[in-house]
Design a protein around this motif. Structure first.
Motif, PDB file in Angstrom:
ATOM      1  N   ALA A 299       0.850  -1.188   0.000  1.00 32.19           N
ATOM      2  CA  ALA A 299       0.000   0.000   0.000  1.00 32.19           C
ATOM      3  C   ALA A 299       0.888   1.240   0.000  1.00 32.19           C
ATOM      4  CB  ALA A 299      -0.880  -0.014   1.242  1.00 32.19           C
ATOM      5  N   TYR A 300       0.283   2.390  -0.281  1.00 29.86           N
ATOM      6  CA  TYR A 300       1.045   3.633  -0.226  1.00 29.86           C
ATOM      7  C   TYR A 300       0.464   4.571   0.824  1.00 29.86           C
ATOM      8  CZ  TYR A 300       3.844   2.275  -4.190  1.00 29.86           C
ATOM      9  OH  TYR A 300       4.723   1.614  -5.006  1.00 29.86           O
ATOM     10  N   VAL A 301       1.352   5.168   1.594  1.00 25.89           N
ATOM     11  CA  VAL A 301       0.899   6.050   2.670  1.00 25.89           C
ATOM     12  C   VAL A 301       1.711   7.341   2.684  1.00 25.89           C
ATOM     13  CG1 VAL A 301       0.268   4.057   4.124  1.00 25.89           C
ATOM     14  CG2 VAL A 301       2.514   5.139   4.410  1.00 25.89           C
ATOM     15  N   VAL A 302       1.184   8.359   3.358  1.00 29.05           N
ATOM     16  CA  VAL A 302       1.938   9.582   3.624  1.00 29.05           C
ATOM     17  C   VAL A 302       2.138   9.665   5.134  1.00 29.05           C
ATOM     18  CG1 VAL A 302       1.899  12.105   3.562  1.00 29.05           C
ATOM     19  CG2 VAL A 302       1.013  10.819   1.612  1.00 29.05           C
ATOM     20  N   ASP A 303       3.401   9.806   5.547  1.00 32.33           N
ATOM     21  CA  ASP A 303       3.668   9.938   6.980  1.00 32.33           C
ATOM     22  C   ASP A 303       3.353  11.356   7.435  1.00 32.33           C
ATOM     23  OD1 ASP A 303       4.571   7.337   7.677  1.00 32.33           O
ATOM     24  OD2 ASP A 303       6.369   7.728   6.463  1.00 32.33           O
ATOM     25  N   LEU A 304       2.699  11.452   8.607  1.00 30.00           N
ATOM     26  CA  LEU A 304       2.235  12.771   9.052  1.00 30.00           C
ATOM     27  C   LEU A 304       2.846  13.185  10.383  1.00 30.00           C
ATOM     28  CD1 LEU A 304      -1.516  12.227   8.120  1.00 30.00           C
ATOM     29  CD2 LEU A 304       0.197  13.442   6.776  1.00 30.00           C
TER      30      LEU A 304
END
Ligand code: ARG
Length: 611
Positions: A299-304
Motif C-alpha cells: 500500500a502507499y501512505v503519507v507519513d504525518l
C-alpha cells in the motif's frame, strides 16, 4: 450592539483619549477601541461598556481609578462642548468599566436605520470571497440517519449565515457514491432483484438488499470477493455495472430530495466521490512528486509525523480510499472552483480523517490548507428510545424523527386550537422547525439530548416558543389596526426619525441638530432591553459565523423572544387612550417580529402566521 454605533462611540472616544494623551496606552492593548466595547454586566448601566483594565499597568492606577478619571474628563469635555457625545444620556464608571447609556432617540433612530436596510442583517464585508460548504452528503443506498440530520441542518444554517456575511456560497453535496459497496450492491441486484419490489419501493428495496448482503456475507465469505470483483468492473467502466450504479444513485437522490425539500435544503453542486475517479491518478502523482509517498506492504501512505497515524493513499490492490478522494476534492475546490474558505460539516467521529487530509495538503505545500475547516458536531442521545420506532432496531432515521415531531404537533393543535386554519401546514412548520431548532440551539460540538417533551415545549427553550412569540407579535399588530381604525401606516404615528446618517458621520465638526427628546421612547427598562437586543442582531450574526456556530443565533432568538414576552407581560401595548405610545410599542413589536422571522430563516426554520 450595532456595529455602526460601536464605531461611532469608538471614534468619539478615540478623539477624547487622544486629547487626554491616553491613546498610546489604549493602543498598547493592540485592539481597536470598537472591539473593546462590550455589553455592560447590568443593562441598567446602558448599552456599551469600555473596560479599562488593560490601562492599569501603563497608568499605574487601579482600573476603578482610571474609569473614574476618564469618565470625569469625558463629562467635563462634554459640558464645554455640547455636541460631543450628544447621543449619550449617561456615563457611569463602575469598577473598571466606563458605561454608556444612549439617548432614547439615538436608539430608535439606529433601529430604524437597521430595519430599513435592503436585507435585514446582511453585510457585504466579504464581498468577492467564495465559500464552499460541504454538508448533508449522505451515502447512496442508505437512508439518512440522525447524524446526517445534524450535517444537514448545521450545514444549511452555516450556509445561510455565510450569505448574510456577504460570501458567494457554493453548497456542495459530497455524495457517498463510490466504493466497494457499489460492487456488492450491483452483484446483489443481479442475483436477487426479482425478490424485491423495485418498481413500487425502489429505495427500500435497495437498502433491504444492502442489509441482506451484509447479513449473508457473515456466513459466506465468498460474497465479499464477489462484491470486490464487481467493484473493479465498475471502476474499469463496465457499461452493465455502470448503468446499475447510475440507477442506484438516481433512486437514492430521489429519496434524499424529498427530505431536503422538507427541510428547505438546497445544494448548488453535487460532486460525489465518484466525480473524483478521473482525478485520482493525477492526485496520487502530485503526492508522489512531492516525495511524500511511502510504500508499506504494497500500500502507499503519507507519513504525518508523531501526532497522527499515516494517511493511507492507495490500498495494496491499488484501490483508492475515502481520504484519496477527499484530497482530490480539496484540490478541485481550491484550484478549479477557486474558493477562499472550504468548510466540511461532518460528525466528530471523522476528526482524524480530516486532520490527516488537511495535514497531507499542508505537506503538499498548498498554502490554502489552512483555509480548510472541519466543522465537527457531536451525536444525538435519545432520552426516550421507546418513543421512536426504529426500523430493524438498527439506526434512527431522519424521516422517522420528522414524522414523529409533526404527528405530535398535530396532536397538540387538536387539543389546544382545533379550529386553526391550515393545520397540516402549521404542524409541518412547527414540527420540523422544532427538530431543527433543538439541534441548532446546542453547541454543535457537544452531544445533543433528544427529549421529545422539551423539543415541543411551547413555553420552554424551544423552536415553537420562538415561533409562537412571532405569532403573538403578529396578532398585536393586527389588534392595533382594529382598535385604531383607519391607521394605514404605523410609522406615521411615530415621531420623525432622527437624522442618523448625520449623527453617525465619522467626522463631526458641525453641530448636529439634537432631536427633541420630549417624547423619550423607549423609556421603560423592558423597552430599552428589547431595543438594545434588536440592535445587536447584525453583530450577533457576524459572531455566529466567525465561530461557525448556529447556536449563537438560536440562543439570541430565545433571548429576544423572552425580552419581548416580558415587555408584553409588563406593559399595555395597545392603549385606546394613548395612540402615540401604542404606535411606538406596536412598531417595536413589528421590528421584533421581523427580526425573529429573519433569524429563524437563517436557521432554515419557517415562521407560521398563526399557530
Ligand atoms: N458521506 C460521508 C458520510 O456520510 C460524509 C462526507 C463528508 N464530506 C467529505 N468531503 N468527506 O459519512
Amino acid at each position: 450592539m450595532n456595529l455602526k454605533i460601536k464605531n461611532q462611540l469608538a471614534a468619539d472616544l478615540k478623539t477624547m483619549l487622544f486629547k487626554l494623551d491616553l491613546l498610546k496606552a489604549v493602543s498598547e492593548l493592540s485592539y481597536p477601541i470598537s472591539e473593546l466595547l462590550e455589553k455592560p454586566k447590568d443593562t441598567s448601566f446602558g448599552q456599551l461598556a469600555l473596560p479599562v483594565f488593560g490601562l492599569a499597568k501603563a497608568l499605574r492606577l487601579s482600573p476603578a481609578q482610571i474609569a473614574e478619571k476618564i469618565k470625569d474628563e469625558l463629562l467635563q469635555y462634554k459640558a464645554s462642548q455640547p455636541s460631543f457625545l450628544d447621543y449619550v444620556e449617561k456615563i457611569q464608571a463602575v469598577s473598571g468599566f466606563i458605561n454608556f447609556k444612549f439617548q432614547p432617540w439615538f436608539l430608535t433612530s439606529s433601529l430604524e436605520l437597521m430595519m430599513h436596510a435592503p436585507r435585514l442583517g446582511f453585510t457585504d464585508r466579504n464581498k468577492n470571497q467564495k465559500l464552499i460548504i460541504d454538508y448533508s452528503s449522505p451515502n447512496v443506498a442508505k437512508p439518512m440517519n440522525v447524524g446526517h440530520l445534524r450535517a444537514t441542518v448545521i450545514g444549511q444554517a452555516l450556509r445561510n449565515l455565510a450569505e448574510t456575511q456577504g460570501y458567494e456560497v457554493i453548497g456542495l453535496n459530497h455524495l457517498g457514491d463510490w466504493g466497494v459497496q457499489f460492487g456488492k450492491l450491483a452483484w446483489a441486484f443481479t442475483e436477487w432483484q426479482a425478490e424485491y419490489d423495485f418498481k413500487g419501493q425502489p429505495f427500500k428495496s435497495l437498502f433491504d438488499m444492502y442489509v441482506r448482503f451484509h447479513d449473508e456475507a457473515e456466513n459466506d465469505k465468498s460474497l465479499e470477493d464477489k462484491g470486490a470483483e464487481t467493484f473493479i468492473r465498475l471502476e474499469k467502466g463496465d457499461p452493465e455495472i455502470v448503468s446499475l450504479w447510475k440507477m442506484f444513485v438516481a433512486i437514492s437522490m430521489q429519496e434524499y430530495q424529498r427530505l431536503w425539500d422538507r427541510l428547505g435544503v438546497k445544494h448548488d453542486l453535487v460532486r460525489g466521490e465518484s466525480f473524483y475517479s478521473d482525478h485520482l491518478e493525477a492526485t496520487v502523482q502530485i503526492v508522489k512528486d512531492k516525495g511524500l509517498l511511502r510504500e508499506s506492504q504494497g500500500a502507499y501512505v503519507v507519513d504525518l509525523g508523531e501526532d497522527m497515524p499515516p494517511c493511507l493513499i492507495t490500498k495494496s490492490d491499488g484501490a483508492s480510499l475515502y481520504a484519496t478522494r477527499d484530497l482530490a476534492s480539496a484540490l478541485y475546490r481550491h484550484e478549479v472552483l477557486g474558493c477562499d474558505l472550504n468548510l466540511y460539516v461532518v460528525g466528530v467521529d471523522q476528526t482524524l480523517h480530516f486532520k490527516q487530509v488537511f495535514k497531507t495538503l499542508e505537506l503538499m505545500g498548498y498554502p490554502w490548507a489552512k483555509d480548510c475547516h472541519h466543522i465537527a458536531f457531536g451525536m444525538y442521545r435519545f432520552k426516550d428510545q421507546g418513543k421512536m420506532s426504529t426500523r430493524k432496531g438498527r439506526a434512527i432515521f431522519l424521516e422517522d424523527v420528522l414524522n414523529k415531531a409533526v404527528e405530535m404537533v398535530k396532536g397538540i393543535i387538536e387539543t389546544k386550537n382545533p379550529s386553526l386554519a391550515q393545520k397540516d401546514l402549521v404542524a409541518e412548520q412547527v414540527g420540523v422547525g422544532a427538530v431543527i431548532f433543538n439541534d441548532l440551539v446546542n453547541d454543535r460540538v457537544k452531544d445533543v439530548d433528544f427529549d421529545w417533551d422539551k423539543i415541543l415545549d411551547f413555553e420552554g427553550d424551544s423552536g415553537p416558543y420562538v415561533q409562537y412569540t412571532s405569532v403573538r407579535c403578529l396578532s398585536v399588530i393586527e389588534k392595533f389596526q382594529t382598535v385604531f381604525k383607519n391607521t394605514s401606516r404605523l410609522k406615521s404615528y411615530t415621531k420623525s426619525v432622527a437624522p442618523l446618517d448625520k449623527v453617525l458621520r465619522a467626522n463631526r465638526t458641525s453641530q448636529v441638530e439634537a432631536t427633541p427628546d420630549s417624547w423619550g421612547f423607549p423609556s421603560e427598562p423592558e423597552e430599552i432591553d428589547l431595543v438594545s437586543l434588536l440592535l445587536s442582531y447584525e453583530a450577533m450574526l457576524t459572531q455566529a459565523f466567525e465561530k461557525f456556530k448556529p447556536s449563537v443565533v438560536a440562543n439570541y432568538l430565545l433571548d429576544l423572544a423572552k425580552a419581548y414576552n416580558s415587555f408584553y407581560n409588563k406593559h399595555r401595548i395597545i392603549d385606546i387612550d394613548n395612540k402615540p405610545l401604542s404606535a411606538e410599542r406596536v412598531l417595536l413589536t413589528e421590528h421584533t417580529q421581523k427580526v425573529l422571522s429573519a433569524g429563524l430563516s437563517v436557521l432554515n426554520i419557517q415562521t407560521p402566521v398563526k399557530m
